[in-house]
Write a protein that holds these residues in place. Structure first.
Motif, PDB file in Angstrom:
ATOM      1  N   PRO A   1      17.575  12.863 -90.237  1.00 44.60           N
ATOM      2  CA  PRO A   1      17.849  13.002 -91.670  1.00 44.60           C
ATOM      3  C   PRO A   1      18.150  11.630 -92.264  1.00 44.60           C
ATOM      4  N   GLY A   2      17.471  11.301 -93.345  1.00 51.66           N
ATOM      5  CA  GLY A   2      17.571   9.967 -93.923  1.00 51.66           C
ATOM      6  C   GLY A   2      16.257   9.221 -93.798  1.00 51.66           C
ATOM      7  N   GLY A   3      15.348   9.760 -92.950  1.00 47.65           N
ATOM      8  CA  GLY A   3      14.030   9.152 -92.876  1.00 47.65           C
ATOM      9  C   GLY A   3      13.651   8.660 -91.494  1.00 47.65           C
ATOM     10  N   VAL A   4      12.609   7.848 -91.486  1.00 52.12           N
ATOM     11  CA  VAL A   4      12.077   7.255 -90.255  1.00 52.12           C
ATOM     12  C   VAL A   4      12.224   5.745 -90.363  1.00 52.12           C
ATOM     13  N   LEU A   5      12.727   5.119 -89.315  1.00 58.75           N
ATOM     14  CA  LEU A   5      12.850   3.662 -89.284  1.00 58.75           C
ATOM     15  C   LEU A   5      12.077   3.114 -88.099  1.00 58.75           C
ATOM     16  N   THR A   6      11.224   2.134 -88.374  1.00 58.47           N
ATOM     17  CA  THR A   6      10.598   1.406 -87.278  1.00 58.47           C
ATOM     18  C   THR A   6      11.623   0.427 -86.708  1.00 58.47           C
ATOM     19  N   TYR A   7      11.268  -0.184 -85.597  1.00 59.40           N
ATOM     20  CA  TYR A   7      12.193  -1.155 -85.013  1.00 59.40           C
ATOM     21  C   TYR A   7      12.434  -2.326 -85.965  1.00 59.40           C
ATOM     22  N   ARG A   8      11.405  -2.784 -86.643  1.00 61.72           N
ATOM     23  CA  ARG A   8      11.592  -3.884 -87.601  1.00 61.72           C
ATOM     24  C   ARG A   8      12.503  -3.441 -88.733  1.00 61.72           C
ATOM     25  N   GLN A   9      12.258  -2.235 -89.277  1.00 57.33           N
ATOM     26  CA  GLN A   9      13.087  -1.744 -90.377  1.00 57.33           C
ATOM     27  C   GLN A   9      14.531  -1.523 -89.933  1.00 57.33           C
ATOM     28  N   LEU A  10      14.727  -1.051 -88.714  1.00 57.81           N
ATOM     29  CA  LEU A  10      16.081  -0.837 -88.199  1.00 57.81           C
ATOM     30  C   LEU A  10      16.850  -2.152 -88.144  1.00 57.81           C
ATOM     31  N   ILE A  11      16.206  -3.191 -87.641  1.00 53.33           N
ATOM     32  CA  ILE A  11      16.867  -4.494 -87.555  1.00 53.33           C
ATOM     33  C   ILE A  11      17.125  -5.060 -88.944  1.00 53.33           C
ATOM     34  N   GLU A  12      16.159  -4.939 -89.847  1.00 51.41           N
ATOM     35  CA  GLU A  12      16.338  -5.479 -91.190  1.00 51.41           C
ATOM     36  C   GLU A  12      17.487  -4.780 -91.921  1.00 51.41           C
ATOM     37  N   ARG A  13      17.523  -3.453 -91.830  1.00 54.79           N
ATOM     38  CA  ARG A  13      18.570  -2.714 -92.544  1.00 54.79           C
ATOM     39  C   ARG A  13      19.939  -2.965 -91.900  1.00 54.79           C
ATOM     40  N   SER A  14      19.979  -3.029 -90.583  1.00 56.62           N
ATOM     41  CA  SER A  14      21.240  -3.294 -89.888  1.00 56.62           C
ATOM     42  C   SER A  14      21.747  -4.696 -90.196  1.00 56.62           C
ATOM     43  N   THR A  15      20.829  -5.650 -90.271  1.00 55.88           N
ATOM     44  CA  THR A  15      21.208  -7.023 -90.601  1.00 55.88           C
ATOM     45  C   THR A  15      21.798  -7.097 -92.004  1.00 55.88           C
ATOM     46  N   ARG A  16      21.152  -6.395 -92.926  1.00 53.40           N
ATOM     47  CA  ARG A  16      21.659  -6.374 -94.300  1.00 53.40           C
ATOM     48  C   ARG A  16      23.066  -5.775 -94.343  1.00 53.40           C
ATOM     49  N   LEU A  17      23.271  -4.675 -93.645  1.00 53.60           N
ATOM     50  CA  LEU A  17      24.594  -4.059 -93.617  1.00 53.60           C
ATOM     51  C   LEU A  17      25.598  -4.967 -92.923  1.00 53.60           C
ATOM     52  N   CYS A  18      25.177  -5.636 -91.879  1.00 52.45           N
ATOM     53  CA  CYS A  18      26.080  -6.550 -91.174  1.00 52.45           C
ATOM     54  C   CYS A  18      26.589  -7.643 -92.111  1.00 52.45           C
ATOM     55  N   HIS A  19      25.692  -8.235 -92.876  1.00 53.56           N
ATOM     56  CA  HIS A  19      26.117  -9.250 -93.850  1.00 53.56           C
ATOM     57  C   HIS A  19      27.058  -8.641 -94.886  1.00 53.56           C
ATOM     58  N   GLY A  20      26.781  -7.377 -95.296  1.00 57.37           N
ATOM     59  CA  GLY A  20      27.676  -6.706 -96.233  1.00 57.37           C
ATOM     60  C   GLY A  20      29.063  -6.501 -95.637  1.00 57.37           C
ATOM     61  N   LEU A  21      29.120  -6.177 -94.346  1.00 57.78           N
ATOM     62  CA  LEU A  21      30.411  -6.010 -93.673  1.00 57.78           C
ATOM     63  C   LEU A  21      31.157  -7.336 -93.587  1.00 57.78           C
ATOM     64  N   ARG A  22      30.428  -8.381 -93.310  1.00 61.87           N
ATOM     65  CA  ARG A  22      31.058  -9.710 -93.245  1.00 61.87           C
ATOM     66  C   ARG A  22      31.648 -10.080 -94.600  1.00 61.87           C
ATOM     67  N   ALA A  23      30.938  -9.687 -95.658  1.00 62.74           N
ATOM     68  CA  ALA A  23      31.453  -9.967 -97.000  1.00 62.74           C
ATOM     69  C   ALA A  23      32.739  -9.184 -97.286  1.00 62.74           C
ATOM     70  N   HIS A  24      32.912  -8.053 -96.590  1.00 61.15           N
ATOM     71  CA  HIS A  24      34.137  -7.271 -96.713  1.00 61.15           C
ATOM     72  C   HIS A  24      35.249  -7.804 -95.822  1.00 61.15           C
ATOM     73  N   GLY A  25      34.983  -8.883 -95.125  1.00 58.60           N
ATOM     74  CA  GLY A  25      36.007  -9.479 -94.284  1.00 58.60           C
ATOM     75  C   GLY A  25      36.008  -9.043 -92.843  1.00 58.60           C
ATOM     76  N   VAL A  26      34.992  -8.271 -92.423  1.00 59.55           N
ATOM     77  CA  VAL A  26      34.924  -7.834 -91.029  1.00 59.55           C
ATOM     78  C   VAL A  26      34.680  -9.040 -90.132  1.00 59.55           C
ATOM     79  N   ALA A  27      35.439  -9.120 -89.053  1.00 54.83           N
ATOM     80  CA  ALA A  27      35.343 -10.265 -88.146  1.00 54.83           C
ATOM     81  C   ALA A  27      35.064  -9.799 -86.730  1.00 54.83           C
ATOM     82  N   ALA A  28      34.623 -10.731 -85.909  1.00 58.22           N
ATOM     83  CA  ALA A  28      34.386 -10.438 -84.497  1.00 58.22           C
ATOM     84  C   ALA A  28      35.674  -9.924 -83.862  1.00 58.22           C
TER      85      ALA A  28
END
Length: 524
Positions: free
Chosen positions: A44-71
């Motif tokens: 549910p939410g659709g189909v993601l290829t491996y490239r799309q999965l990495i691109e969307r996850s990378t975008r969210l990761c940067h968004g999390l970093r902007a929220h102050g999430v740290a290692a």
């Protein structure tokens, strides 16, 4: 008598090479480079290829970093069995953090406890959810939109020894315990292992609850091998003809089922599993007759798997063959690759046929319990033969069979498996005792197989005016709720003063005053 050398030879699974030093995001990113257009996730939410999965996850990761999430941070995730859950897990790991799965079916109080106990800095959830937690809630969709889709190269890389996720299991004191599992333990579970081979073109069904560690096998078994993860709705998993349609539509290569669900299909429609490549079944003792029915009605391969969360999902496996079905019980097989299994009694290895406590070692071990160093030291212990090695004390009773497989004999303590979930009876008892009208409580498992259920017994001066189900549902998840609570003036005792658990059964069938409780008198 079996020699010590023979025992140690039995203990170790095959040593296989796997990318032990690679993090989970690094491995998925590598597959995106090799097979960018292959389907990674269908849900549910659709189909993601491996490239799309990495691109969307990378975008969210940067968004999390902007929220102050740290290692090193822990982030809770309350999301359905959707593509966004997978994106969120991967993005969190890309940020060098670890994820904590939250179950929608849990009472809000339990999820709030896990968030606080794990030290989670935020909860990631869709905008329409209200997790009711004492930390910030991040809207996943908004964080994705605000993130940068550029290369993750400037993100924290972390190491494969870092914690990938924290998963909570029932605790005997009434306090659930969080288990910290590292990246390399997950890789050990699914990459170049010896019980199942997955690769591009394969399809892994994802039907497990988020807080059940079989989901670890499903999600990462697919994504670390270039295969496709397909979400399996609970109804489709439980209804025979719908499961048959799902399996055929998606050409499922691997399907995990809890023992209770497997038994239900085997009893009523074993052919429902006929088109599955491999059915993995575990969580409770498996009936050989059920396996015989499935093998006789289909070409599916059946794997009987065993392992605690502390050793990352599967520690042993048995590829069930017709010769195994003549026994009264199925063994749990042999150690899987890069895993050690030892059976000890009073710190010594036991001979073949003797009973002891099952211990697990190897690369699948968790880092320990979050914030509970004393418990970690108690249960993660040095191997008496090699103090440099660590063994996890499972609390399970077991013995070696003559053929080198392990026979699981049940729990040595007060913990049970019910419909695939680990339940510490003491936690349910503690929740009952927390009620001001209850002087004492005891919880037992009654029934067998798919009819197993929890029954609670309480010592109380009150009679018939307490809705225990409603009270327990405020703090316990549905799978831990007793189907019946019996009110007694006192709990029956043995001659040494302990609760007579076996004696409680005589009160089970007395007339009920409500669907969830019975009021009766008990005499010691």
């Amino acid at each position: 008598m079996t020699s010590l050398g023979d025992l140690t030879a039995l203990e170790h699974g095959e040593q296989r090479h796997y990318p032990r030093d690679d993090t989970l995001p690094a491995q998925v990113t590598a597959w995106a480079g090799r097979t960018p257009h292959a389907r990674a996730v269908v849900a549910p939410g659709g189909v993601l290829t491996y490239r799309q999965l990495i691109e969307r996850s990378t975008r969210l990761c940067h968004g999390l970093r902007a929220h102050g999430v740290a290692a090193g941070d822990v982030l809770a995730v309350q999301e359905g069995r959707t593509t966004e859950r997978i994106v969120t897990y991967l993005a969190i790991l890309m940020a060098g953090a670890s994820y904590l799965p939250l179950d929608d079916l849990n009472p809000p109080e339990r999820n709030a406890f896990m968030v606080a106990d794990s030290g989670a800095v935020a909860v990631l959830a869709p905008a329409d959810r209200d997790p009711q937690v004492p930390v910030p809630v991040i809207d996943v969709a908004r964080a994705v939109r605000s993130g940068d889709a550029s290369s993750p190269g400037d993100l924290p890389t972390g190491t494969a020894s870092d914690t990938a996720y924290v998963m909570y299991t029932s605790g005997s004191t009434g306090r659930p315990k969080g288990i910290a599992v590292p990246h390399h333990a997950i890789t050990r579970l699914v990459v170049n292992t010896d019980y199942l081979t997955l690769g591009p073109g394969d399809v892994v069904a994802h039907g497990s609850n988020a807080s059940f560690d079989a989901a670890t096998f499903e999600i990462w078994g697919a994504l670390l091998n270039g295969a496709t993860l397909v979400g399996l709705d609970t109804e489709d998993m439980l209804v025979h003809h719908q499961l048959t349609r799902f399996v055929g539509e998606h050409s499922v290569s691997a399907l995990f089922l809890t023992t209770a669900v497997f038994h239900a299909h085997a009893d009523e429609a074993p052919a429902a599993l006929s088109k599955v490549g491999t059915v993995l079944v575990g969580g409770e003792v498996v009936d050989p007759g059920a396996v015989a029915a499935v093998l006789g009605a289909s070409g599916a391969r059946v794997l009987h798997v065993y392992g605690p969360t502390e050793a990352t999902t599967f520690s042993t496996s048995l590829d069930v063959q017709p010769r195994h079905l003549a026994a009264d019980r199925l063994s749990i097989g042999r150690p899987v690759a890069n895993t050690q299994v030892a059976i000890l009694r009073e710190g010594e290895r036991v001979p073949v046929g003797d009973v002891g406590e099952l211990h697990i070692g190897g690369d699948g071990l968790a880092r320990g319990y979050v914030g509970r160093d004393e418990l970690t030291r108690e249960l993660f212990v040095p191997d008496p033969l090699d103090p440099q090695r660590t063994l996890y004390r499972t609390g399970d009773s077991a013995r070696w069979n003559e053929d080198g497989t392990v026979d699981f004999l049940g729990r040595m303590d007060n913990q049970v498996k019910l419909r695939g979930f680990r339940v510490e009876l003491g936690e349910v008892e503690a929740a009952l005792r927390a009620h001001p009208g209850v002087a004492d409580a005891c919880v037992v498992v009654q029934g067998t197989g798919a009819l197993q259920r929890l029954v609670g017994y309480v010592a109380t001066a009150r009679s018939g005016d307490t809705d225990y189900h409603e009270i327990l549902a405020r703090s316990l998840p549905p799978f831990m709720l007793p189907s019946q609570v019996v009110e007694l003036s006192s709990l029956p005792r043995t001659s040494n003063g302990k609760v007579d658990r076996h004696g409680l059964a005589r009160f089970q069938d007395r007339p009920s005053t409500s669907p969830t409780r019975t009021s009766e008198e008990a005499t010691p």
